[in-house]
Scaffold this motif. Structure first.
Motif, short mmCIF file in Angstrom:
data_model
loop_
_atom_site.label_atom_id
_atom_site.label_comp_id
_atom_site.label_asym_id
_atom_site.label_seq_id
_atom_site.Cartn_x
_atom_site.Cartn_y
_atom_site.Cartn_z
N CYS A 25 -58.63 -35.38 -59.07
CA CYS A 25 -57.28 -34.88 -58.76
C CYS A 25 -57.01 -34.87 -57.25
CB CYS A 25 -57.10 -33.48 -59.32
SG CYS A 25 -56.91 -33.42 -61.11
N ASN A 26 -55.84 -35.34 -56.88
CA ASN A 26 -55.39 -35.33 -55.49
C ASN A 26 -54.07 -34.57 -55.38
OD1 ASN A 26 -57.43 -37.28 -54.86
ND2 ASN A 26 -56.08 -38.87 -55.63
N PRO A 27 -53.94 -33.67 -54.41
CA PRO A 27 -52.63 -33.05 -54.18
C PRO A 27 -51.72 -34.07 -53.51
CG PRO A 27 -54.16 -32.32 -52.51
CD PRO A 27 -54.95 -33.19 -53.45
N VAL A 28 -50.61 -34.42 -54.15
CA VAL A 28 -49.73 -35.45 -53.62
C VAL A 28 -48.71 -34.85 -52.66
CG1 VAL A 28 -48.05 -37.22 -54.22
CG2 VAL A 28 -50.05 -36.85 -55.67
N ARG A 29 -47.96 -33.84 -53.13
CA ARG A 29 -46.97 -33.16 -52.30
C ARG A 29 -46.45 -31.97 -53.07
NH1 ARG A 29 -41.79 -34.54 -53.63
NH2 ARG A 29 -41.55 -36.16 -55.20
N TRP A 30 -45.53 -31.21 -52.44
CA TRP A 30 -44.93 -30.06 -53.11
C TRP A 30 -43.78 -30.54 -53.99
CZ3 TRP A 30 -47.28 -25.56 -53.19
CH2 TRP A 30 -48.22 -25.28 -52.19
N GLY A 40 -43.41 -23.41 -55.41
CA GLY A 40 -44.58 -22.83 -56.06
C GLY A 40 -45.39 -23.81 -56.88
N THR A 41 -45.09 -25.11 -56.76
CA THR A 41 -45.73 -26.09 -57.62
C THR A 41 -46.16 -27.32 -56.84
OG1 THR A 41 -44.29 -25.39 -59.44
CG2 THR A 41 -45.48 -27.46 -59.74
N ILE A 42 -47.39 -27.74 -57.08
CA ILE A 42 -47.93 -28.94 -56.44
C ILE A 42 -47.86 -30.11 -57.41
CG2 ILE A 42 -50.03 -29.99 -55.50
CD1 ILE A 42 -50.90 -27.11 -54.71
N LEU A 43 -47.42 -31.24 -56.92
CA LEU A 43 -47.50 -32.48 -57.69
C LEU A 43 -48.88 -33.07 -57.42
CD1 LEU A 43 -46.05 -34.68 -59.42
CD2 LEU A 43 -45.44 -35.78 -57.25
N ALA A 44 -49.66 -33.28 -58.48
CA ALA A 44 -51.02 -33.80 -58.36
C ALA A 44 -51.17 -35.07 -59.16
CB ALA A 44 -52.03 -32.76 -58.82
N SER A 45 -52.00 -35.97 -58.67
CA SER A 45 -52.33 -37.20 -59.37
C SER A 45 -53.78 -37.10 -59.82
CB SER A 45 -52.13 -38.41 -58.45
OG SER A 45 -52.49 -39.60 -59.09
N CYS A 46 -54.02 -37.25 -61.13
CA CYS A 46 -55.36 -37.09 -61.69
C CYS A 46 -55.65 -38.22 -62.67
CB CYS A 46 -55.50 -35.76 -62.44
SG CYS A 46 -55.04 -34.28 -61.49
N VAL A 47 -56.91 -38.47 -62.89
CA VAL A 47 -57.33 -39.52 -63.82
C VAL A 47 -57.76 -38.88 -65.14
CG1 VAL A 47 -58.93 -41.43 -64.22
CG2 VAL A 47 -58.11 -40.95 -61.90
N PRO A 48 -57.18 -39.31 -66.26
CA PRO A 48 -57.60 -38.77 -67.56
C PRO A 48 -59.03 -39.21 -67.90
CG PRO A 48 -55.48 -39.91 -67.70
CD PRO A 48 -56.09 -40.27 -66.39
N PRO A 49 -59.69 -38.50 -68.79
CA PRO A 49 -61.03 -38.93 -69.23
C PRO A 49 -60.95 -40.30 -69.90
CG PRO A 49 -60.57 -36.67 -69.91
CD PRO A 49 -59.28 -37.24 -69.41
N ASP A 50 -61.99 -41.10 -69.71
CA ASP A 50 -62.09 -42.42 -70.35
C ASP A 50 -60.93 -43.32 -69.99
OD1 ASP A 50 -64.41 -41.46 -71.70
OD2 ASP A 50 -63.11 -40.50 -73.17
N MET A 92 -48.15 -29.81 -45.77
CA MET A 92 -48.37 -31.22 -45.62
C MET A 92 -49.65 -31.59 -46.29
SD MET A 92 -49.96 -31.67 -41.96
CE MET A 92 -51.62 -31.43 -41.82
N SER A 93 -49.73 -32.76 -46.71
CA SER A 93 -50.98 -33.22 -47.25
C SER A 93 -51.47 -34.23 -46.30
CB SER A 93 -50.81 -33.85 -48.60
OG SER A 93 -51.85 -34.71 -48.80
N LEU A 94 -52.57 -33.90 -45.66
CA LEU A 94 -53.11 -34.76 -44.66
C LEU A 94 -53.69 -35.93 -45.40
CD1 LEU A 94 -54.65 -31.89 -42.68
CD2 LEU A 94 -52.40 -32.73 -42.64
N ARG A 95 -52.90 -36.88 -45.70
CA ARG A 95 -53.39 -38.01 -46.44
C ARG A 95 -52.98 -39.20 -45.66
NH1 ARG A 95 -49.01 -40.12 -50.72
NH2 ARG A 95 -47.32 -39.58 -49.47
N ARG A 140 -40.81 -29.96 -46.86
CA ARG A 140 -41.78 -29.43 -47.82
C ARG A 140 -42.15 -30.48 -48.86
NH1 ARG A 140 -39.36 -25.14 -51.51
NH2 ARG A 140 -38.66 -27.03 -52.53
N GLU A 141 -41.13 -31.15 -49.42
CA GLU A 141 -41.40 -32.14 -50.44
C GLU A 141 -42.01 -33.41 -49.87
OE1 GLU A 141 -38.64 -30.42 -50.12
OE2 GLU A 141 -38.72 -29.15 -51.90
N ASN A 142 -41.83 -33.61 -48.55
CA ASN A 142 -42.41 -34.76 -47.90
C ASN A 142 -43.55 -34.30 -47.01
OD1 ASN A 142 -42.71 -37.38 -46.78
ND2 ASN A 142 -41.50 -36.74 -45.03
N GLY A 143 -44.30 -33.30 -47.50
CA GLY A 143 -45.29 -32.66 -46.64
C GLY A 143 -46.67 -33.27 -46.70
N ASN A 144 -46.82 -34.42 -47.32
CA ASN A 144 -48.13 -35.04 -47.44
C ASN A 144 -48.35 -35.93 -46.24
OD1 ASN A 144 -50.40 -35.31 -48.84
ND2 ASN A 144 -49.55 -36.37 -50.58
#
Length: 395
Positions: A239-244, A248-258, A1-4, A390-394
């Motif tokens: 970067c934030n971990p969003v969910r599974w 074996g893979t995490i979906l993450a949300s990140c901000v690109p440079p600039d 889960m992602s305690l978010r 698992r996929e809704n583990g945030n």
């Protein structure tokens, strides 16, 4: 889960220049009769503890069938703009049957739902009135425990697999200091520093992912670093971990440079090189940041930030181009809570006055199943949390 989350389980928002990111669950609801009962424990001064619903309402819940597709929802008929009014806690079945589990006489002093334990047995609330604090409600019995966690931290969510501990956080520099607590608020284990204050547990509960200055990191449930998971080509501390995405893979949300427009990445927990799920966007695309994604039989659907701090849904083609998905009978601000089969669970306002509703929506056929439709003069669903997977583990 992602305690978010969440929850508010939680409502968490992060601003990105031209974007509002949301991480909580606020959705709209329909009115119901208040329940009788008395709180099982005294809350902090000035706070209102949950009053358990009438025994027949709780007794009629088919607890052995509660699982995927069920939703725990906190609803209020109070008018928007800080008006008083009662609030209720409902457990909603996939068919739309609502079971009232608790009530509060005045929404303004009610604790706010932020998490639902992975085993479906407990709800976690944050108390904002009086001295504040944390509240745990056992759903099947109505037993309530209210306390202030050591160090006056804010509750974030439950641990997996059964929700037998609570993760809390308190500000530390530019990030968050995390710790694990008992269900009565006693400090059990410090978990270290997080750049983003979000926690994504593996289903077994033995380890979790959280944000670092260079991407993500995998940490044991005792707080020991397992490995760093850098995401190159992203801004520091973004970067934030969003969910599974899978086991074996995490979906993450990140901000690109600039840029302030977030991008989604697939980050292997093995330490292998991450890959971008969505391309870098520009303001002209209408997508002001990709926040989450679901692969349905009909395609890849994105939760994205839009203008004026609304949330939008896009369908992404294999080339990375996007098409806006319109949800009928809503006021455009559509927050996706989870996916099940071919459908998305959506929280959305149904009027311009701030009332929120809850529905299942098939983006391929446009079929709708309304779980709760709030009247225009009510806040509606203040928080809605789908059953853990698992996929809704945030959380």
């Amino acid at each position: 889960m992602s305690l978010r989350r969440t929850s508010l389980a939680a409502i968490v928002t992060a601003a990105l220049s031209a974007v509002l990111l949301t991480a909580a669950t606020t959705a709209g609801a329909a009115a119901a009769a208040p329940a009788a009962g008395a709180a099982a424990a005294q809350p902090a001064a000035g706070a209102a503890a949950a009053a358990p619903a009438a025994g027949t309402a709780r007794a009629s819940v088919p607890w052995n069938r509660v699982g995927a597709g069920w939703v725990l929802t906190q609803y209020t008929s109070a008018a928007p703009a800080g008006r008083s009014g009662p609030a209720e806690l409902y457990l909603i079945s996939p068919s739309g049957t609502r079971y009232q589990l608790a009530s509060w006489p005045d929404w303004r002093f009610a604790p706010q739902l932020i998490a639902w334990s992975p085993d479906g047995q407990r709800a976690l609330f944050q108390v904002f009135s009086g001295k504040g604090g944390t509240e745990v409600l056992t759903l099947a019995t109505g037993q309530v425990s209210t306390f202030i966690m050591q160090g006056e931290v804010n509750p974030i969510g439950f641990t997996t697999p059964r929700g037998l501990n609570i993760v809390g956080g308190q500000p530390s520099g530019s990030g968050t200091s995390l710790a694990r607590y008992s269900l009565s608020g006693q400090l059990l284990q410090r978990l270290g520093y997080s750049a983003d204050g979000q926690v994504l547990y593996v289903p077994s509960g033995t380890e979790f992912a959280t944000g670092t200055g260079t991407g993500l990191k995998l940490v044991s449930n005792s707080g020991a670093l397992i490995r760093n998971l850098p995401v190159h080509g992203t801004s520091a501390n973004s970067c934030n971990p969003v969910r599974w995405w899978n086991s074996g893979t995490i979906l993450a949300s990140c901000v690109p440079p600039d840029s302030a427009i977030t991008q989604l990445w697939l980050v292997p927990v093995s330490g292998a090189h991450p890959t971008a799920l969505t391309p870098r966007r520009t303001v002209s695309s209408g997508d002001l940041g990709d926040l989450d994604a679901w692969q349905l039989p009909s395609g890849l659907y994105l939760q994205s930030a839009g203008p004026c701090a609304v949330l939008q849904i896009f369908r992404q083609s294999r080339s990375g181009s996007i098409t806006l998905v319109t949800v009928p009978h809503t006021a455009s601000d559509n927050r996706v809570l989870t996916a099940l089969g071919s459908r998305l669970l959506i929280q959305a306002p149904t009027s311009c006055t701030g009332s929120d509703s809850l529905l299942w929506f098939n983006p391929a056929t446009h079929a709708e199943q309304w779980l709760i439709r709030a009247p225009s003069n009510a806040i509606g669903v203040a928080s809605a949390i789908p059953f853990y997977s698992r996929e809704n583990g945030n959380l």
